[in-house]
Write a protein that holds these residues in place. Sequence first.
Motif, PDB file in Angstrom:
ATOM      1  N   ILE A  40       0.842  -1.161   0.054  1.00 28.12           N
ATOM      2  CA  ILE A  40       0.076  -0.095  -0.133  1.00 28.12           C
ATOM      3  C   ILE A  40       0.816   1.145  -0.029  1.00 28.12           C
ATOM      4  O   ILE A  40       0.592   2.235  -0.609  1.00 28.12           O
ATOM      5  CB  ILE A  40      -0.801  -0.135   1.360  1.00 28.12           C
ATOM      6  CG1 ILE A  40      -2.010  -1.276   1.147  1.00 28.12           C
ATOM      7  CG2 ILE A  40      -1.825   1.320   1.327  1.00 28.12           C
ATOM      8  CD1 ILE A  40      -2.866  -1.223   2.461  1.00 28.12           C
ATOM      9  N   ALA A  43       2.164   1.959  -3.377  1.00 29.66           N
ATOM     10  CA  ALA A  43       1.309   2.481  -4.198  1.00 29.66           C
ATOM     11  C   ALA A  43       0.977   3.952  -4.100  1.00 29.66           C
ATOM     12  O   ALA A  43       0.958   4.778  -5.045  1.00 29.66           O
ATOM     13  CB  ALA A  43       0.007   1.574  -4.107  1.00 29.66           C
ATOM     14  N   GLN A  44       0.965   4.380  -2.692  1.00 29.13           N
ATOM     15  CA  GLN A  44       0.828   5.639  -2.454  1.00 29.13           C
ATOM     16  C   GLN A  44       2.168   6.511  -3.011  1.00 29.13           C
ATOM     17  O   GLN A  44       1.633   7.637  -3.669  1.00 29.13           O
ATOM     18  CB  GLN A  44       0.842   5.905  -0.899  1.00 29.13           C
ATOM     19  CG  GLN A  44      -0.387   5.404  -0.272  1.00 29.13           C
ATOM     20  CD  GLN A  44      -0.536   5.674   1.389  1.00 29.13           C
ATOM     21  OE1 GLN A  44       0.126   4.883   2.060  1.00 29.13           O
ATOM     22  NE2 GLN A  44      -1.066   6.823   1.674  1.00 29.13           N
ATOM     23  N   LEU A  47       1.652   6.853  -6.746  1.00 28.95           N
ATOM     24  CA  LEU A  47       0.656   7.698  -6.850  1.00 28.95           C
ATOM     25  C   LEU A  47       1.118   9.373  -6.568  1.00 28.95           C
ATOM     26  O   LEU A  47       1.170  10.608  -7.429  1.00 28.95           O
ATOM     27  CB  LEU A  47      -0.448   7.752  -6.260  1.00 28.95           C
ATOM     28  CG  LEU A  47      -1.828   8.534  -6.470  1.00 28.95           C
ATOM     29  CD1 LEU A  47      -2.132   8.923  -7.912  1.00 28.95           C
ATOM     30  CD2 LEU A  47      -2.957   8.390  -5.564  1.00 28.95           C
ATOM     31  N   THR A  48       1.846   9.417  -5.627  1.00 27.31           N
ATOM     32  CA  THR A  48       2.533  10.989  -5.140  1.00 27.31           C
ATOM     33  C   THR A  48       3.384  11.537  -6.085  1.00 27.31           C
ATOM     34  O   THR A  48       3.421  12.611  -6.338  1.00 27.31           O
ATOM     35  CB  THR A  48       3.078  10.688  -3.658  1.00 27.31           C
ATOM     36  OG1 THR A  48       2.078  10.305  -2.766  1.00 27.31           O
ATOM     37  CG2 THR A  48       3.705  12.128  -3.165  1.00 27.31           C
ATOM     38  N   TYR A 100     -10.114   2.147   1.044  1.00 28.86           N
ATOM     39  CA  TYR A 100      -9.112   2.536   0.054  1.00 28.86           C
ATOM     40  C   TYR A 100      -9.295   3.840  -0.923  1.00 28.86           C
ATOM     41  O   TYR A 100      -8.470   4.582  -1.272  1.00 28.86           O
ATOM     42  CB  TYR A 100      -9.066   1.374  -0.607  1.00 28.86           C
ATOM     43  CG  TYR A 100      -8.424   0.177  -0.411  1.00 28.86           C
ATOM     44  CD1 TYR A 100      -6.725   0.170  -0.623  1.00 28.86           C
ATOM     45  CD2 TYR A 100      -8.931  -0.933  -0.010  1.00 28.86           C
ATOM     46  CE1 TYR A 100      -6.098  -0.711  -0.033  1.00 28.86           C
ATOM     47  CE2 TYR A 100      -8.212  -2.014   0.442  1.00 28.86           C
ATOM     48  CZ  TYR A 100      -6.658  -1.855   0.296  1.00 28.86           C
ATOM     49  OH  TYR A 100      -5.947  -3.103   1.176  1.00 28.86           O
ATOM     50  N   MET A 101     -10.710   4.064  -0.982  1.00 26.86           N
ATOM     51  CA  MET A 101     -11.111   5.554  -1.569  1.00 26.86           C
ATOM     52  C   MET A 101     -10.665   6.734  -0.900  1.00 26.86           C
ATOM     53  O   MET A 101      -9.928   7.617  -1.432  1.00 26.86           O
ATOM     54  CB  MET A 101     -12.647   5.194  -1.776  1.00 26.86           C
ATOM     55  CG  MET A 101     -13.154   4.325  -2.599  1.00 26.86           C
ATOM     56  SD  MET A 101     -15.001   3.969  -2.617  1.00 26.86           S
ATOM     57  CE  MET A 101     -15.200   5.536  -3.124  1.00 26.86           C
ATOM     58  N   GLY A 104      -6.841   7.189  -1.415  1.00 25.76           N
ATOM     59  CA  GLY A 104      -6.417   7.671  -2.427  1.00 25.76           C
ATOM     60  C   GLY A 104      -6.750   9.067  -2.631  1.00 25.76           C
ATOM     61  O   GLY A 104      -5.908   9.957  -2.865  1.00 25.76           O
ATOM     62  N   ALA A 105      -7.942   9.640  -2.114  1.00 28.00           N
ATOM     63  CA  ALA A 105      -8.028  11.031  -2.073  1.00 28.00           C
ATOM     64  C   ALA A 105      -7.087  11.840  -1.138  1.00 28.00           C
ATOM     65  O   ALA A 105      -6.629  12.678  -1.504  1.00 28.00           O
ATOM     66  CB  ALA A 105      -9.575  11.286  -1.444  1.00 28.00           C
ATOM     67  N   THR A 107      -4.007  10.554  -0.368  1.00 31.55           N
ATOM     68  CA  THR A 107      -2.800  10.723  -1.069  1.00 31.55           C
ATOM     69  C   THR A 107      -2.358  11.902  -2.204  1.00 31.55           C
ATOM     70  O   THR A 107      -1.707  12.376  -2.189  1.00 31.55           O
ATOM     71  CB  THR A 107      -2.587   9.310  -1.602  1.00 31.55           C
ATOM     72  OG1 THR A 107      -2.507   8.230  -0.766  1.00 31.55           O
ATOM     73  CG2 THR A 107      -1.024   9.277  -2.159  1.00 31.55           C
ATOM     74  N   ILE A 108      -3.660  11.919  -2.956  1.00 30.72           N
ATOM     75  CA  ILE A 108      -3.605  13.133  -3.980  1.00 30.72           C
ATOM     76  C   ILE A 108      -3.604  14.450  -3.341  1.00 30.72           C
ATOM     77  O   ILE A 108      -2.769  15.323  -3.968  1.00 30.72           O
ATOM     78  CB  ILE A 108      -4.895  13.080  -4.775  1.00 30.72           C
ATOM     79  CG1 ILE A 108      -4.838  11.592  -5.635  1.00 30.72           C
ATOM     80  CG2 ILE A 108      -5.098  13.954  -5.537  1.00 30.72           C
ATOM     81  CD1 ILE A 108      -6.048  11.183  -6.363  1.00 30.72           C
ATOM     82  N   TYR A 224       3.776   6.485   5.562  1.00 26.71           N
ATOM     83  CA  TYR A 224       3.892   7.429   4.402  1.00 26.71           C
ATOM     84  C   TYR A 224       4.042   8.938   4.869  1.00 26.71           C
ATOM     85  O   TYR A 224       4.944   9.754   4.012  1.00 26.71           O
ATOM     86  CB  TYR A 224       2.438   7.311   3.844  1.00 26.71           C
ATOM     87  CG  TYR A 224       2.241   8.340   2.585  1.00 26.71           C
ATOM     88  CD1 TYR A 224       2.631   8.238   1.416  1.00 26.71           C
ATOM     89  CD2 TYR A 224       1.011   9.521   2.794  1.00 26.71           C
ATOM     90  CE1 TYR A 224       2.387   9.070   0.299  1.00 26.71           C
ATOM     91  CE2 TYR A 224       0.777  10.282   1.652  1.00 26.71           C
ATOM     92  CZ  TYR A 224       1.552  10.170   0.602  1.00 26.71           C
ATOM     93  OH  TYR A 224       1.075  11.195  -0.401  1.00 26.71           O
TER      94      TYR A 224
END
Length: 247
Positions: A40, A43-44, A47-48, A100-101, A104-105, A107-108, A224
């Motif tokens: 995880i 993946a973060q 995306l970052t 997870y949703m 994701g928000a 992380t963005i 993270y």
Amino acid sequence: MKTPLNQNNDLEAGAIPLLYPSMTENPELRWGFIRKVYAILTAQLLLTIPVAATVYLVPPIAVFLVETWLGWALKHMIIITSLVVLFAMFVYSKQHPLNYMLLGAFTICEALMVGLSCAFTSGKVILEAAILTAVIFLCLTLYTFWAARRGHDFNFLGPFLFSSLVALVVFGVIQIVLPLGKMTHMIYGIVGILVFCGYIVHDTDELIKRYEYDEYILAAIDLYLDILNLFLKLVEVMKDAESSDNA
């Protein structure tokens, strides 16, 4: 729930080494949890990096967020959204797929703020800080696993690190109201680096020993944020050092 070792699974668990001497749970289950958390986290970061790089490499984005009223409002909306989503993740961290949703928000939002924080910094400083962050995180992670295997425990660091973090936040607010000299600002950044290095050791130790198996989202968030804050503090210190050299 953690599953203790018993006579029926001793042989199966014995094939996998214990992570620490007093371990009573099945090592295979704990290793599976650790792999999930690091997956995880990876993946973060994946995306970052592109989101932050976009903000950094496209100057009009940073200029809009910093120099216009609409951008200023949007920037603070992103910060508030990040805090709200972070709180929601603590509440719904065990509810799949909502967790997870939310992750994701979050992380963005964090990636956008990282990109903005680096927008007016030289590429050399960003690259050096990124390399140092990766090396420090890897070394501290390996050290913590090595130390845990030999019976060391870092839970005692929690109160000291929390107190240090509060002091950093308060001092940061003071600097906004009463700006201090460049040397003081650099010392503040170095102390921040040490604090977040300590958090990497502490949170990795928690990952090895104390997180429950359904707390993978919380564990990933902790690591993270440790990485992001360490990176930003390194950027801050190296930026100050570069400006001093050019002065």
